[in-house]
Design a protein around this motif. Structure first.
Motif, PDB file in Angstrom:
ATOM      1  N   HIS A   1       0.885  -1.418   0.108  1.00 22.70           N
ATOM      2  CA  HIS A   1       0.163   0.129   0.099  1.00 22.70           C
ATOM      3  C   HIS A   1       0.770   1.131   0.124  1.00 22.70           C
ATOM      4  CE1 HIS A   1      -2.983  -2.804   1.640  1.00 22.70           C
ATOM      5  NE2 HIS A   1      -3.649  -2.269   0.948  1.00 22.70           N
ATOM      6  N   GLU A   2       2.110   1.176   0.155  1.00 20.15           N
ATOM      7  CA  GLU A   2       3.051   2.333   0.354  1.00 20.15           C
ATOM      8  C   GLU A   2       3.100   3.283  -0.840  1.00 20.15           C
ATOM      9  OE1 GLU A   2       3.836  -0.739   1.598  1.00 20.15           O
ATOM     10  OE2 GLU A   2       3.828  -0.257   3.816  1.00 20.15           O
ATOM     11  N   PRO A   3       3.142   2.700  -1.899  1.00 24.00           N
ATOM     12  CA  PRO A   3       3.028   3.756  -3.092  1.00 24.00           C
ATOM     13  C   PRO A   3       1.672   4.530  -2.990  1.00 24.00           C
ATOM     14  CG  PRO A   3       4.041   1.675  -3.818  1.00 24.00           C
ATOM     15  CD  PRO A   3       3.320   1.706  -2.230  1.00 24.00           C
ATOM     16  N   LEU A   4       0.543   3.920  -2.800  1.00 22.45           N
ATOM     17  CA  LEU A   4      -0.565   4.498  -2.633  1.00 22.45           C
ATOM     18  C   LEU A   4      -0.856   5.680  -1.605  1.00 22.45           C
ATOM     19  CD1 LEU A   4      -3.616   4.821  -3.712  1.00 22.45           C
ATOM     20  CD2 LEU A   4      -4.258   2.920  -2.026  1.00 22.45           C
TER      21      LEU A   4
ATOM     22  N   GLY B   1     -13.659  -2.559   2.900  1.00 18.07           N
ATOM     23  CA  GLY B   1     -14.605  -1.603   3.595  1.00 18.07           C
ATOM     24  C   GLY B   1     -14.368  -0.390   3.051  1.00 18.07           C
ATOM     25  N   LEU B   2     -13.148   0.237   2.732  1.00 15.80           N
ATOM     26  CA  LEU B   2     -12.908   1.463   2.204  1.00 15.80           C
ATOM     27  C   LEU B   2     -12.371   1.542   0.853  1.00 15.80           C
ATOM     28  CD1 LEU B   2     -10.844   2.840   5.403  1.00 15.80           C
ATOM     29  CD2 LEU B   2     -13.030   3.279   4.707  1.00 15.80           C
ATOM     30  N   LEU B   3     -11.506   0.655   0.421  1.00 18.90           N
ATOM     31  CA  LEU B   3     -11.067   0.941  -1.115  1.00 18.90           C
ATOM     32  C   LEU B   3     -11.198  -0.320  -1.747  1.00 18.90           C
ATOM     33  CD1 LEU B   3      -9.606   2.706  -3.140  1.00 18.90           C
ATOM     34  CD2 LEU B   3      -7.112   1.738  -2.273  1.00 18.90           C
ATOM     35  N   LEU B   4     -11.856  -0.704  -2.954  1.00 27.80           N
ATOM     36  CA  LEU B   4     -12.092  -1.713  -3.494  1.00 27.80           C
ATOM     37  C   LEU B   4     -11.657  -1.526  -4.882  1.00 27.80           C
ATOM     38  CD1 LEU B   4     -15.816  -2.730  -2.066  1.00 27.80           C
ATOM     39  CD2 LEU B   4     -13.417  -3.565  -1.239  1.00 27.80           C
TER      40      LEU B   4
ATOM     41  N   GLY C   1     -10.618   5.539 -14.151  1.00 27.88           N
ATOM     42  CA  GLY C   1      -9.610   6.033 -14.777  1.00 27.88           C
ATOM     43  C   GLY C   1      -8.335   5.933 -13.752  1.00 27.88           C
ATOM     44  N   PRO C   2      -7.233   6.158 -14.068  1.00 17.27           N
ATOM     45  CA  PRO C   2      -5.949   6.262 -13.322  1.00 17.27           C
ATOM     46  C   PRO C   2      -6.253   7.033 -12.119  1.00 17.27           C
ATOM     47  CG  PRO C   2      -5.294   6.210 -15.887  1.00 17.27           C
ATOM     48  CD  PRO C   2      -6.917   6.452 -15.626  1.00 17.27           C
ATOM     49  N   LEU C   3      -5.672   6.896 -11.027  1.00 11.54           N
ATOM     50  CA  LEU C   3      -5.690   7.732  -9.907  1.00 11.54           C
ATOM     51  C   LEU C   3      -4.144   8.240  -9.784  1.00 11.54           C
ATOM     52  CD1 LEU C   3      -7.090   5.109  -7.282  1.00 11.54           C
ATOM     53  CD2 LEU C   3      -8.320   6.893  -8.178  1.00 11.54           C
TER      54      LEU C   3
ATOM     55  N   VAL D   1     -14.557   3.787  -1.458  1.00  9.58           N
ATOM     56  CA  VAL D   1     -14.092   3.996  -2.700  1.00  9.58           C
ATOM     57  C   VAL D   1     -13.967   2.715  -3.502  1.00  9.58           C
ATOM     58  CG1 VAL D   1     -12.154   5.204  -4.216  1.00  9.58           C
ATOM     59  CG2 VAL D   1     -13.012   6.055  -2.046  1.00  9.58           C
ATOM     60  N   VAL D   2     -14.467   2.772  -4.831  1.00 17.84           N
ATOM     61  CA  VAL D   2     -14.295   1.665  -5.580  1.00 17.84           C
ATOM     62  C   VAL D   2     -13.662   2.145  -7.055  1.00 17.84           C
ATOM     63  CG1 VAL D   2     -15.555  -0.374  -6.672  1.00 17.84           C
ATOM     64  CG2 VAL D   2     -16.724   0.931  -4.868  1.00 17.84           C
ATOM     65  N   SER D   3     -12.400   1.814  -7.228  1.00 11.70           N
ATOM     66  CA  SER D   3     -11.778   2.055  -8.332  1.00 11.70           C
ATOM     67  C   SER D   3     -11.757   1.107  -9.591  1.00 11.70           C
ATOM     68  CB  SER D   3     -10.328   2.162  -8.053  1.00 11.70           C
ATOM     69  OG  SER D   3      -9.473   2.704  -9.108  1.00 11.70           O
ATOM     70  N   ASP D   4     -11.797   1.621 -10.747  1.00 11.13           N
ATOM     71  CA  ASP D   4     -11.741   0.393 -11.696  1.00 11.13           C
ATOM     72  C   ASP D   4     -10.115   0.109 -12.198  1.00 11.13           C
ATOM     73  OD1 ASP D   4     -10.808   2.633 -12.963  1.00 11.13           O
ATOM     74  OD2 ASP D   4     -12.350   2.689 -14.648  1.00 11.13           O
ATOM     75  N   GLN D   5      -9.287   0.674 -11.370  1.00 11.31           N
ATOM     76  CA  GLN D   5      -7.897   0.395 -11.549  1.00 11.31           C
ATOM     77  C   GLN D   5      -7.388  -0.674 -10.634  1.00 11.31           C
ATOM     78  OE1 GLN D   5      -5.865   2.241 -13.848  1.00 11.31           O
ATOM     79  NE2 GLN D   5      -8.216   2.726 -14.586  1.00 11.31           N
ATOM     80  N   PRO D   6      -6.474  -1.392 -10.836  1.00 12.73           N
ATOM     81  CA  PRO D   6      -5.918  -2.773  -9.989  1.00 12.73           C
ATOM     82  C   PRO D   6      -5.298  -2.134  -8.887  1.00 12.73           C
ATOM     83  CG  PRO D   6      -4.548  -2.287 -11.801  1.00 12.73           C
ATOM     84  CD  PRO D   6      -5.526  -1.268 -12.395  1.00 12.73           C
ATOM     85  N   VAL D   7      -5.836  -1.318  -7.965  1.00 11.99           N
ATOM     86  CA  VAL D   7      -5.303  -0.743  -6.460  1.00 11.99           C
ATOM     87  C   VAL D   7      -5.423  -1.973  -5.578  1.00 11.99           C
ATOM     88  CG1 VAL D   7      -5.853   1.539  -7.243  1.00 11.99           C
ATOM     89  CG2 VAL D   7      -7.474   0.224  -6.088  1.00 11.99           C
ATOM     90  N   PRO D   8      -4.513  -1.632  -4.568  1.00 15.37           N
ATOM     91  CA  PRO D   8      -4.487  -2.737  -3.603  1.00 15.37           C
ATOM     92  C   PRO D   8      -5.825  -2.314  -2.635  1.00 15.37           C
ATOM     93  CG  PRO D   8      -2.751  -0.832  -3.070  1.00 15.37           C
ATOM     94  CD  PRO D   8      -3.245  -0.980  -4.513  1.00 15.37           C
TER      95      PRO D   8
END
Length: 706
Positions: free
Chosen positions: A2-5, A267-270, A236-238, A256-263
């Motif tokens: 998660h550190e880069p995020l 319950g908070l970031l999907l 789109g990209p974050l 927050v639900v992102s369409d990018q491959p985020v870690p």
């Protein structure tokens, strides 16, 4: 992983803070540090700052400590807690930046709307609390496939979600032909930083309905996380700024639900693909449950279209509204006399007629059910208004024999017919009243002779109901009904609805409460035994007090139904108008929600007044009410009734119209309405008193209020 995020969140927060500082310095150099700073049309200055900190912002200089606080939240080490703090810093900076950008009103080009005013928040409040708007979707960024984003937002509209849009997705959806704006409960806010207006909207919900005060940051964050059912769809990209904004949303408890491959952070970031999976994930994460009513018609059907207005130039056909004879009627009947789902259309249909046609219309809905009561006919009949407005391209105004319906050329072009109108009524009445309605049949006629013949019978039914309503007084019944719908947002507020005092939102009367209890025996409308009368003039009853005490969690120990000065009924924030005492005039003023003026005899406009009344708090001298309560025989019974009204907006006078004059004549004061001042006559206490003395207003002779 998660550190880069987290690092991106810190960089993004720092970037937004830097822009806010630069913009603030430029504004101070141009206008001076003492120049005012606030959003337009709100009682909460900079709402995010107001709700999360104890900092007061009235000038450009006052914003500097806010940005200093944001700076202290931006610590360097990239941990999850620091990333969320960076999100909070981003919200504070963006709130300052947003206010600066609104110096001259909305800074964005249409269709972007910028800041959403308090009046709109309150207008939408009733939909949020009654479940017709079950949640909030915030869509940000830029869609890889605009068609997919378009399908998502249209799905949100049919479900009935309140939608906010920010970023490049706004012009993308506009180009896709998605209907945007307040009429469709879909607000295109502007570029990506404008998403702050979705956050400050949510914060104002806590301030307005939740009874949360300035600077109660922990309580506000808890309220947002637990009561505001909202999620963010990030397309789109974050980049760094988008990551910081997402962190701000997560700090506020939103998923927050992102369409990018985020870690993922449970319950908070999907991470989900844009489309159905993203929609489902967001709704499940926030506990948004929707009871969809699928109607097999060629137009979209849902709560988002309820505010749609069809202009004459876009109208294929219209019925009633003074242009033709029209009526609508609901009648109960024995089960053997109603054939379920029978829809009969007699006369010319829509596609047979040229653009701009006007026809007579008669709508008769026959219902049967073991628990159906004759008194419920009017309750179901009023629901026709909402059902017809749920159609994308169908508009309904008024009721009974003053009904006015328009159907757009777009809807007819898609194949919409009068039989489809019947299907809408059939399906929604079944769904909304399933516990009391077993069968529904709809008959629609557009033949003038048949409409005129049916109208005579309909008017006889209306007269019978009106006569029955006159017998339903507070003194004639042994129980009232509660409405606790608003407790989803205002947990300590309890509305008591009696035959002579409708709900403060104006949307529920005593018969509605009775029907609501029959439909859902464990729901928000519960019978409240009056019990022993403690004070008949003030409207104090032992049973009512006991119910309110228990259901307000012991925060309201006593409540008087007919008094504004002693233990008045609380408000949630959805009220149609505010009553406020004007001591100098020995009377009260009435300001309706739609009034945008700032000058009134008490020195406050609607938003500021409303800010002191909502949240389930008793405020003697101030009270939120439904507009038609002013016509009740029990209105301010403890203080002298309608004769206490010394000022009301011109809009209120026009809205209540002949009914207000009729009520004034009934109390022996036929000239009272003309004696009541409005904004064209007086906006200060001195000018008001001068007018009252000149016209001999009766309030001047009543006992002192204070």
């Amino acid at each position: 992983m998660h550190e880069p995020l987290f690092a991106a969140c810190l960089r993004g927060g720092a970037a937004v803070l830097s822009v806010a500082r630069t913009t603030l310095e430029a504004a101070a150099a141009r206008r001076g540090k003492d120049a005012p700073l606030s959003y337009p049309d709100t009682a909460y200055e900079l709402p995010v700052v107001f709700g999360l900190t104890d900092l007061r912002v009235a000038t450009l200089a006052d914003a500097e400590p806010v940005l200093d606080l944001a700076g202290t939240l931006l610590r360097d080490d990239a941990t999850s807690s620091n990333a969320l703090d960076a999100g909070a810093a981003t919200l504070l900076s963006a709130d300052v930046l947003g206010a600066l950008s609104h110096e001259n009103g909305n800074p964005y080009s249409p269709p972007a709307v910028g800041f959403v005013p308090d009046s709109t928040l309150r207008k939408l409040g009733i939909y949020l609390v009654d479940g017709s708007v079950p949640g909030v979707a915030v869509v940000i960024g830029k869609a890889t496939d605009p068609a997919v984003a378009s399908a998502m937002v249209r799905q949100f509209q049919e479900i009935g979600l309140l939608v906010f849009l920010a970023g490049d997705v706004v012009p993308q959806l506009d180009a896709q032909g998605v209907k945007l704006g307040e009429d469709f409960k879909t607000f295109p806010l502007g570029p990506l930083p404008a998403v702050i207006h979705a956050v400050n909207f949510a914060v104002r919900a806590g301030l307005t309905f939740g009874g949360i005060g300035r600077g109660q940051g922990a309580a506000m964050l808890s309220y947002l996380g637990n009561r505001v059912k909202a999620f963010v769809c990030a397309l789109g990209p974050l980049d760094d700024v988008a990551s910081a904004i997402a962190a701000g949303a997560m700090k506020a408890g939103l998923t927050v639900v992102s369409d990018q491959p985020v870690p993922e952070i449970p319950g908070l970031l999907l991470s989900r693909p844009a489309g159905d999976e993203m929609v489902q994930a967001g709704m499940e994460a926030r506990g948004i449950k929707v009871k969809m009513v699928k109607v097999p018609i060629p137009i979209a059907f849902g709560p988002a279209f309820e505010g749609e207005r069809i202009r004459k130039a876009d109208t294929h056909i219209e019925f009633g509204g003074g242009r033709s004879v029209a009526y609508e009627l609901v009648r109960s009947a024995p089960p053997e006399e109603v054939r379920d789902r029978e829809i009969v259309v007699d006369g010319p249909d829509l596609r047979e007629l040229p653009m701009g046609s006007v026809l007579p219309l008669g709508i008769v809905v026959r219902v049967a059910g073991a628990r159906m009561q004759h008194d419920f006919e009017s309750v179901l009949e009023r629901r026709i208004h909402r059902i017809v407005n749920y159609g994308e391209g169908t508009m309904h105004v008024a009721q009974r024999d003053t009904t006015w319906i328009r159907v757009s050329a777009e809807a007819v072009g898609k194949g919409f017919s009068l039989a489809d109108l019947g299907l809408m009524l059939y399906a929604k009445l079944h769904a909304d009243f399933e516990n009391i309605v077993d069968k529904v049949a709809v008959s629609i006629t557009t033949r003038l002779e048949d409409v005129q013949a049916g109208l005579a019978g309909a008017r006889a039914a209306y007269a019978e109901r009106d006569a029955r309503a006159r017998t339903l007084t507070d003194d004639a019944v042994s129980e009232f009904y509660s409405c606790t719908l608003c407790q989803s947002f205002a947990p300590n507020h309890v509305c008591i609805v009696s035959p002579e005092r409708l709900g403060l939102c104006g949307a529920i009367n005593w018969l509605d409460g009775k029907a609501g209890f029959e439909i859902t025996p464990t729901g928000p409308n519960q019978p409240v035994r009056k019990g022993a009368v403690r004070d008949a003039v003030k409207g104090s009853f032992d049973g009512v007090n006991a119910f309110v005490r228990e259901n307000s969690r012991n925060t309201v120990t006593e409540m008087n139904l007919y008094s504004i000065m002693e233990s008045p009924m609380t408000s949630c924030g959805c009220f149609e108008c505010v009553l406020a005492v004007i001591p100098e005039a020995n009377g009260v003023m009435a300001v309706n929600r739609e009034f945008t003026g700032l000058e009134t005899p008490c020195g406050m406009g609607f938003s500021t007044l409303a800010g002191s009344v909502g949240g389930g708090v008793q405020t003697p001298g101030f009270m939120g009410v439904g507009k038609h309560y002013l016509l009740s025989r029990k209105f301010l019974g403890a203080e002298g009734g309608l004769a206490r009204v010394v000022w009301m907006t011109r809009e209120m006078k026009e809205y209540l119209g002949p009914l207000l004059r009729e009520r004034a004549a009934e109390i022996g004061m036929p000239g009272l309405v003309d004696q009541i001042a409005d904004e064209s006559i007086a906006v200060t206490p001195d000018a008001l008193v001068e007018h009252l003395v000149k016209v001999g207003h009766p309030a001047l002779k009543l006992p002192p209020l204070l």
